[in-house]
Design a protein around this motif. Structure first.
Motif, PDB file in Angstrom:
ATOM      1  N   SER A  64       0.841  -1.196   0.000  1.00 48.24           N
ATOM      2  CA  SER A  64       0.000   0.000   0.000  1.00 48.24           C
ATOM      3  C   SER A  64       0.875   1.243   0.000  1.00 48.24           C
ATOM      4  O   SER A  64       2.012   1.225   0.481  1.00 48.24           O
ATOM      5  CB  SER A  64      -0.930   0.021   1.219  1.00 48.24           C
ATOM      6  OG  SER A  64      -0.190   0.205   2.406  1.00 48.24           O
ATOM      7  N   LEU A  65       0.309   2.312  -0.535  1.00 48.18           N
ATOM      8  CA  LEU A  65       1.025   3.578  -0.600  1.00 48.18           C
ATOM      9  C   LEU A  65       0.068   4.711  -0.268  1.00 48.18           C
ATOM     10  O   LEU A  65      -0.968   4.868  -0.914  1.00 48.18           O
ATOM     11  CB  LEU A  65       1.612   3.786  -2.003  1.00 48.18           C
ATOM     12  CG  LEU A  65       2.390   5.089  -2.229  1.00 48.18           C
ATOM     13  CD1 LEU A  65       3.635   5.140  -1.340  1.00 48.18           C
ATOM     14  CD2 LEU A  65       2.785   5.229  -3.696  1.00 48.18           C
ATOM     15  N   GLN A  66       0.409   5.478   0.754  1.00 43.87           N
ATOM     16  CA  GLN A  66      -0.359   6.659   1.122  1.00 43.87           C
ATOM     17  C   GLN A  66       0.114   7.848   0.292  1.00 43.87           C
ATOM     18  O   GLN A  66       1.319   8.033   0.066  1.00 43.87           O
ATOM     19  CB  GLN A  66      -0.192   6.968   2.611  1.00 43.87           C
ATOM     20  CG  GLN A  66      -0.745   5.900   3.535  1.00 43.87           C
ATOM     21  CD  GLN A  66      -2.261   5.884   3.581  1.00 43.87           C
ATOM     22  OE1 GLN A  66      -2.918   6.903   3.340  1.00 43.87           O
ATOM     23  NE2 GLN A  66      -2.840   4.731   3.897  1.00 43.87           N
ATOM     24  N   ILE A  67      -0.842   8.660  -0.176  1.00 41.12           N
ATOM     25  CA  ILE A  67      -0.547   9.816  -1.022  1.00 41.12           C
ATOM     26  C   ILE A  67      -1.225  11.039  -0.406  1.00 41.12           C
ATOM     27  O   ILE A  67      -2.418  11.004  -0.084  1.00 41.12           O
ATOM     28  CB  ILE A  67      -1.067   9.592  -2.459  1.00 41.12           C
ATOM     29  CG1 ILE A  67      -0.456   8.312  -3.057  1.00 41.12           C
ATOM     30  CG2 ILE A  67      -0.773  10.793  -3.336  1.00 41.12           C
ATOM     31  CD1 ILE A  67      -1.092   7.900  -4.370  1.00 41.12           C
ATOM     32  N   ALA A  68      -0.465  12.104  -0.248  1.00 46.56           N
ATOM     33  CA  ALA A  68      -1.042  13.336   0.308  1.00 46.56           C
ATOM     34  C   ALA A  68      -2.104  13.887  -0.629  1.00 46.56           C
ATOM     35  O   ALA A  68      -2.123  13.606  -1.830  1.00 46.56           O
ATOM     36  CB  ALA A  68       0.063  14.365   0.540  1.00 46.56           C
ATOM     37  N   ALA A  69      -3.004  14.688  -0.079  1.00 53.03           N
ATOM     38  CA  ALA A  69      -4.109  15.257  -0.856  1.00 53.03           C
ATOM     39  C   ALA A  69      -3.594  16.013  -2.076  1.00 53.03           C
ATOM     40  O   ALA A  69      -2.556  16.691  -2.016  1.00 53.03           O
ATOM     41  CB  ALA A  69      -4.934  16.185   0.026  1.00 53.03           C
ATOM     42  N   PRO A  70      -4.281  15.905  -3.212  1.00 57.19           N
ATOM     43  CA  PRO A  70      -3.875  16.644  -4.419  1.00 57.19           C
ATOM     44  C   PRO A  70      -3.908  18.149  -4.171  1.00 57.19           C
ATOM     45  O   PRO A  70      -4.680  18.650  -3.341  1.00 57.19           O
ATOM     46  CB  PRO A  70      -4.935  16.232  -5.453  1.00 57.19           C
ATOM     47  CG  PRO A  70      -5.555  14.974  -4.914  1.00 57.19           C
ATOM     48  CD  PRO A  70      -5.489  15.083  -3.427  1.00 57.19           C
ATOM     49  N   ASP A  71      -3.065  18.870  -4.909  1.00 59.36           N
ATOM     50  CA  ASP A  71      -3.116  20.325  -4.808  1.00 59.36           C
ATOM     51  C   ASP A  71      -4.265  20.851  -5.666  1.00 59.36           C
ATOM     52  O   ASP A  71      -5.052  20.081  -6.221  1.00 59.36           O
ATOM     53  CB  ASP A  71      -1.772  20.956  -5.189  1.00 59.36           C
ATOM     54  CG  ASP A  71      -1.420  20.794  -6.669  1.00 59.36           C
ATOM     55  OD1 ASP A  71      -2.289  20.404  -7.471  1.00 59.36           O
ATOM     56  OD2 ASP A  71      -0.253  21.069  -7.014  1.00 59.36           O
TER      57      ASP A  71
END
Length: 277
Positions: free
Chosen positions: A218-225
């Motif tokens: 799994s990979l967590q991704i910060a909120a899109p700009d």
């Protein structure tokens, strides 16, 4: 944008230090006194009350929710208060968990795939006490990739399999994440991640079953700009609990999330599963 584009300007010393802190914190949660490595049983509840060796009481799943009947001399701690006799937990929502105390153990009462379960967590479980570390690839800025989030008009329910045979999970997907690796464009179905607007992707790749855990990472991704841009740091591709224990119900990636490239970054096969040190 390519991997090399993102690599420019990265402070490698800080990059490695931040990765080491991420990995340390992840290991602490996993191997904590009541983390996933402390789980001693995965008990599926039915209508008839049933007792288990690693938990007090007789447990059942009813139309009104989970019920435990504690025998004389048995006691649980619920919300800091001692409980004896019968206790009704009520209906537990899908993917929610309730944690109650029993001596130095914690009893997790949860719902997974529409089924009520009980998972005792004992600090003395050998899987936990013998744990040392999780092997991982050396952090490398080349695996930090820029991409963009492609939202759906409305979230779409996506059904995926689970580490437990016959079990299914349903997640709402807000959209897909698009990025390039080695000049090839890929799209992964994303689910909601940690924090407001955050995303999470489950995936496999050409290393799966070779140097990384076969079923998933799994990979967590910060909120899109504001323009929908995202950053995927594959150095933080992490194992789910099912990589360590058969007592986890982790989801499997959607079929479209199987990357045809080798992502030689992130966590590798755990030592407990025969991984190389």
């Amino acid at each position: 944008m390519t991997v090399q584009d993102v690599d420019q300007g990265i402070d490698r010393v800080s990059f490695v230090r931040e990765w080491e802190e991420w990995h340390r914190q992840k290991e602490e949660v996993l191997s904590g006194p009541h983390g996933f490595l402390a789980i001693t049983g995965l008990h599926w509840l039915g209508a008839e009350p049933e007792r288990f060796e690693d938990a007090p009481g007789a447990w059942s799943s009813t139309a009104e929710g989970v019920v435990v009947e504690l025998a004389e001399g048995e006691e649980l701690t619920v919300d800091g208060e001692p409980v004896r006799g019968r206790h009704d937990f009520g209906v537990i929502a899908e993917r929610d968990s309730v944690y109650v105390g029993w001596a130095d153990a914690v009893i997790e009462v949860a719902k997974r795939g529409g089924n009520d379960i009980v998972r005792p967590r004992h600090p003395g479980n050998p899987l936990r006490t013998s744990f040392t570390r999780t092997p991982a690839y050396d952090p490398d800025p080349r695996w930090v990739v820029s991409g963009r989030f492609l939202p759906f008009d409305e979230p779409r329910p996506v059904t995926v399999g689970a580490a437990v045979e016959g079990l299914e999970h349903v997640y709402d997907s807000p959209g897909r994440v698009e990025f390039e690796l080695a000049g090839v464009r890929h799209r992964l179905t994303a689910f909601n991640g940690r924090g407001p607007g955050g995303l999470m992707v489950l995936f496999t790749d050409k290393t799966s079953g070779v140097t990384t855990y076969a079923a998933n990472r799994s990979l967590q991704i910060a909120a899109p700009d504001a323009e929908g841009r995202v950053t995927l740091d594959f150095n933080r591709a992490g194992n789910l609990p099912c990589a360590y224990t058969d007592l986890a119900t982790c989801p499997l990636p959607p079929a479209e999330n199987r990357l045809p490239v080798a992502v030689e970054a992130g966590e590798r096969i755990p030592l407990e599963r025969g991984g190389a040190a």
